[in-house]
Each structure stands twice: as C-alpha cells, then as structure tokens.
Design an enzyme around this catalytic site. Sequence first.
Site, PDB file in Angstrom:
ATOM      1  N   LYS A  88     -47.091  18.909  -0.182  1.00 27.67           N
ATOM      2  CA  LYS A  88     -48.244  18.236  -0.776  1.00 27.67           C
ATOM      3  C   LYS A  88     -49.477  18.291   0.124  1.00 27.67           C
ATOM      4  CE  LYS A  88     -49.389  14.120  -3.424  1.00 27.67           C
ATOM      5  NZ  LYS A  88     -48.931  12.807  -3.911  1.00 27.67           N
ATOM      6  N   PHE A 125     -38.565  10.501  -0.106  1.00 27.91           N
ATOM      7  CA  PHE A 125     -38.374  10.349  -1.544  1.00 27.91           C
ATOM      8  C   PHE A 125     -38.633  11.679  -2.247  1.00 27.91           C
ATOM      9  CE2 PHE A 125     -40.205   9.333  -5.767  1.00 27.91           C
ATOM     10  CZ  PHE A 125     -39.028   8.885  -6.351  1.00 27.91           C
ATOM     11  N   GLN A 126     -37.718  12.061  -3.116  1.00 33.78           N
ATOM     12  CA  GLN A 126     -37.773  13.325  -3.853  1.00 33.78           C
ATOM     13  C   GLN A 126     -37.877  14.535  -2.918  1.00 33.78           C
ATOM     14  OE1 GLN A 126     -40.611  12.977  -7.152  1.00 33.78           O
ATOM     15  NE2 GLN A 126     -38.922  12.216  -8.420  1.00 33.78           N
ATOM     16  N   MET A 163     -16.213  30.134 -28.695  1.00 34.65           N
ATOM     17  CA  MET A 163     -15.626  31.152 -27.829  1.00 34.65           C
ATOM     18  C   MET A 163     -14.549  30.541 -26.938  1.00 34.65           C
ATOM     19  SD  MET A 163     -15.702  34.356 -27.419  1.00 34.65           S
ATOM     20  CE  MET A 163     -17.204  35.308 -27.647  1.00 34.65           C
ATOM     21  N   GLU A 181     -36.839  20.555 -16.567  1.00 34.52           N
ATOM     22  CA  GLU A 181     -37.304  21.697 -15.772  1.00 34.52           C
ATOM     23  C   GLU A 181     -36.477  22.965 -16.004  1.00 34.52           C
ATOM     24  OE1 GLU A 181     -36.900  18.656 -14.598  1.00 34.52           O
ATOM     25  OE2 GLU A 181     -38.667  18.031 -13.449  1.00 34.52           O
TER      26      GLU A 181
END
Lengths: 174, 598
Positions: free
Chosen positions: B176, B126-127, B494, B64
């Site tokens: 949802k 959940f999630q 760097m 993502e």
Amino acid sequence: MNMEEEKRHTIVVLVDNEAGVLARVIGLFSGRGYNIDSLTVAEVDPVHKLSRINIVTTGTELVIEQIKALLSKLVPVHRVQDLTIEGPHVERELALVKVNGDRERLVQALRIADFMHARLVDSTPGSLVFEVTGSSDELDAFIALVEPVEVSRAGIVAIGRGDMILDGVSQDRE
Amino acid sequence: MTAQQTTAQPPVDVRSMTGAQVVLRALLDQGVEVIFGYPGGAVLPLYDALFQQNTIQHVLVRHEQAAVHAAEGYARSTGKTGVVLVTSGPGATNTVTGLTDALMDSVPVVCLTGQVPTHMIGNDAFQEADTVGITRPCTKHNYLVKKAEDLARIVHEAFHVASSGRPGPVVVDLPKNILMGEAPYIEKEAGRRRSYSPRREPDPGRIEEAVRLLARAERPIFYVGGGVVNSGPLACALLTELVRATGYPITLTLMGLGAYPAADPQYLGMLGMHGTYEANMAMHGCDVMVCIGARFDDRVTGRLDGFSPGSRKIHIDIDPSSINKNVPVDIAIVGDAERSLEAMLEAWKRVAPTVDRARVAPWWAQIERWRAVDSLRFRQHGEAIKPQHAIKRLYEMTRDRDPYITTDVGQHQMWAAQHFHFEKPRRWLTSGGLGTMGYGFPAALGVQMAHPEALVINISGDASWVMNMQEMSTAMQYRLPVKIFLINNGYMGMVRQWQDFFHGSRRAESYMDSMPDFVKLAEAFGARGLRATTVAELDRVIAEMLATDGSVLADIRVEKVENVYPMIPGGAAHNEIKLSPEDDGGHEPIAEDGMVLV
C-alpha cells in the site's frame, strides 16, 4: 541407451540475484518430485548482480532434460549448463569437521588430517575442527576415518575445464 | 500484444505521480480496457485512481476466484491479456484456483494484488498473506514491488511475461505504501530484461526433416491442441491450409477445439478419454504423428506404454519443457505455432508439390471404417431429455449465430465437447488442465464483456454452476445477457459415473438432494428462469432463451444416470476404448490399477 537408468548430473544455473530466485529453483524440484542431492548458491558477478547455483541431481535422461527445460524457463534464469554432459569439469566440496575426545584420539585425527591434506582451523584441549576440501569422495573418506562428532558440508561447487566459460551476460539470447 | 493506446493518453506530469497513478498509466499504455476485481483496504489507492478516470472499465465480481476466470474468458476469447485487481490477504488467496487454472491452460492474465505496507510485511498484519510465496507455484512468474522505482518496469514486464512464449498468469503484489507514495514512470519498452526471451522461430533443419518424414507417411495424423489457438487466428488458418494440402486426418484436443473447422471431412473429432473412436484408433495406429501445441496430457494418451506404439512423433511447441515430458518424440521443434506452420507449409509445397492420394488411401479406408462405428451416437427416446440431445439441439439452434460457449467441468463438459461443433478458434472456453468446476459462468461474463453483441452461452451442470452462482449478481449489475444452459441431472454426474464404473456403484456424496429451484433462483437475482423437463419442451425453452434480451438460466432437467461414452478408462490404451453399453453388454469391472488413477 537405457531411458530408465538414473544418473547423477551436476547442473550450473546463472540467475539474477533477486528476492525469491532460490525459492523458485527449489520449488521447481519439490513441486515435481525431483531430487536435490546438493545445492550451493552465491553471488558471482556483483556488477550484473548474478548468482550462480550449483545443483547436483539424480534422474533418468528424460527427467534431467525436463529439469533443465524448466530451469531455463524461469524468468530470472540466464543460463543453464549441464556439466555432466557438456564437458569435462572440476567439482569440489568443502567441509568443516569437528572431532572430540582424549589426547590420543585427537593426535590420531591430526595424523589423518596431515596425510589427507585437511587443515586445522580451530583447536581446544578437547576438540579439533578441520577444514577439508576435495571431491565428495575424498571428503567421505576423511569423515569416515576421523569419526567426527559434527560435520558441516558446503555442497558441491563445479566449473568447466579449459575454454568452457559460462558468462551470463554476453551469452543471453537476443 | 494488445492494441496501442499510448498515443491516446493525455500527457501527465511524471514527476508528481503516485504509485497508484503509475500502475494505472502502465495499464493504459498496455492497452487495458477492462479490469475484473474486488476492492479492499490494501488496494484502495488504486481504486481511488481508477475512480478518477473513464478509460478503463472495472467489473466488480462477487468473489475473487471469479475475477480470474472472467479475465481468462476475456483473454481466451480475444487473445489479449486479462487483468485482475484484488486486495491483500483473502483477496489474493481467493485467486489461487483461478491462477492455477490459467497456468494449466496457458491463459495470459496479469493479477494485481494489494499488500500491506512494506514495513509491516512479516508482522502478521491484518489481511497480510505471503502472496508471492503462495502464488509462486501457480503463476508463470510473480513480483513483490518493494521499491517505487521498480514499479512501472515490473508492471510492463508482467504483461510481457504473461503474453509471450507460452502464455500464463503473472502476479504483481503491490504494498500500500508503494501505491500511495511517489513513483517514477517509465515507458513500456524501456528496461526489458535479458534473461527472458522465449524462442519463436523454429529450427529450419528440423522443419525440413519433419516435412520429409510427413511426406513419406502412410498412416499420418495431425494431433493439435490449444497452443495453436493461443498462437492466433493466423496460426489456425495456416494449420487448415497445411492439413488440406496434405490430405491427412486431424484430431483436436479439448483445448484445441475450433483450431480446425469441425465440419471438414478430414477432421476426426476430439481425441482422448472421451474422444471419438476414429480419433483414438487413428492415434493408436498411425505411423507418423504431428503434435502441434499440445502436451501429451494423460487425458489424451491413456496408458503411456500403450500409447501409439508404432509411430514416429514430431512435436512442435513453444514450451521446451512440454517436449519429451510424458512421451519421448523423434523430432522436437521449439517454436511458435504460427511461425512453425508457416515454415512447414512452405517446406511442404517444395517437398510434396503433388499430393499422392494413393499412399494414404488404405489409411483413409481404415479410418472410414472406424468412423462408421459412429461412436458419439445416442438414442433419444421417450419423454426424458437425453443430455446429448439437449446439447445437440442447442448447437443446431444457435450455430448460425457464431456463439461463444463456456463450460464447467464434468459430464456436461464432455457432451458439449462432443456434440457442439466449432468452425472457428476462440469460441470454445473450458477448464481443461485443472478441471475447475465453477469456471464457466464467470468466464462467460468475461467473454460477454469483450464481445457485447455476441451470443455467449455457459453450458453447465447443476453441481458446477452453484460453485460460482454468486456471479449472477455481477451479470445483472453489468446487464450481461449471458445464457446459462444447465444440464441438470441432480448428480455430480462424472463422479457418479466413476463410482458406478470403478467403485461398485457406491454413490458416496455424489448426489445433492437439496439443490435450489433454479428458476426461482434466477428470478431472485432479477434474471429470467426457464425450465424444460420433457423433450417436447426443450426446443421451446431454447428458443425462448435465445429470444430473451437479458441473462437467462435454462434449467434443463435431463435423464439422471446417463454416462459419457466413448470412454478410455484410466490405465487403458487408446485401442481399449469402450463404446456405449449396447455394444459390450454393460460396462465391465475395471482392473484395480485403473482405479487408482484419476
């Protein structure tokens, strides 16, 4: 002017009363390391669902300017007013102050409350609760005198004097 | 705002739309063509709605974070708003780096995140994650949609907020049940909120004051940043016209590269920590500075109390909170760069109709002496490829093809900024503010989606590239012919440079001795892998890379311990700039106060 000098400012913010708006304001201060000395919030315009946040903060001129710019940038913010700069204003604070002890001690607290215009709002044989309003200095003085066991302070509320009117709806830009 | 597509949409029965259909319809009305995303439980209704239409293309990334960078690449190369779609919980938390990157670099992105149903919020479902809480400090604004009737308005508002004023990322968290239940649709322009209206028009009085100051200047400089690129190609054209009308020198920030043509003699190159000697010395010695769309970043200013001590400063920015933040200025102008430049140009023609070259002639003579130092020079000798030489050759061999360049973060980024030159805006995409390793490759995929025919090159480093190398799979799926030009020195270059300079050459964890064989890695994904290890091979590899239709990873094995010069060390001022070691007998120990800075 000394750019490094820190000064106390009372800033008023009119915001949409929606979920998370207070978190946005507080997050702005905590995320950038600015001070909040006092903060109060309540809905003041139920028709337009506007809340008013009174913030007392301390900072250099540049920091205060930055705080105001960042507050103004928040999407739910309608107006930001720096009462310390924009004009004469009134500041008041409310505190509930509980004193415990024997009769002699409570009588003494009642005497102090009387001449300092604190109101008795609860009493039991061993305790008194006073309501005191005034400037923060007046509250500090009262609290120092009565030596309380517990204090609850509301934080500063402020409003401009005279014709200075902060009205979020009619003053929106556009 | 993006192209109007409203009229092209078939009429829909707005009474029977689900929340998912409302979101999709709002996206179509906003002119969205591409979404970068990754599905999951909470956003399945939206994916179902996407599946049943053909107007919006969805690009399936492999992580993502990459979806946000790809959307940034899409946005910065087009000027449109990039769109991301991810699921709840880890889907949302994985976007945080990308969102912060977009916030720092002012990139318009709308990120739609799934959320557990409203009745389960707070149950540690959940999630479930507190997405609006987590993303509040890394977005310009965010929303949790709790009521179906707010859905359409919020999606429209998100696009307006993301793309107007100083652009930035906006998150819309979509439970949802809101996506699955019925929801009313409202049109794009309805219900715009009153509390948000960023100022675009500059104050005419201050423009006049600024131009009068500018017209009297003896040692002026324009210091211009990404705000002008964001404002659009017209703003860049107006900038070029104004700068040429004045005859004054101009320097660009890392984010501003391309806002002014690099080939123009008035251009002094990039300024800042790894900017040119002439740009930094001119910033230090100027008497009037005009900053447009830049924010006096610490990488630009160096030590603040030594920053351009003798100058009067004009600052034009659309974001009032960028003004007087780090550096107090004399004339502050809040407004859009395009409108402000238009007003300045008009005022300039009135105030200074004839150019007085004599007034600034001594200043130009001084600048030419600084320029003669040739601070970006390097010597390519021997077999080993100098990284600067690799980028210079890439530039020379692609300049006629108007390429888009993305980079990651580190030495390769600075060498690309120094040795690749841009004549047009929106061709250069780099993570400037946040400094996100892993930005460049997914950003290049976003650019290629927006410009299918263009040559898109991700100049990267070995350490940066592996941070999002899973996206090679995305490139293959969508046949995106992005070229990866890997400046491979086997170090986090760097980090290694700073350790050598400031930490007694103790190279703690800055060397990776188990890097993959990048050629085989590319081949494993189904892409082409090439390698150059000597100067003689370099040109052939570049030519072969450019001649290949699909995606190519060119592993350019460069000299391992080359340093980026010039350099203004942390805690130093512009006039304390260090040139390459042939001049000062090796790099010198830096004071402890510089070591604590980043």
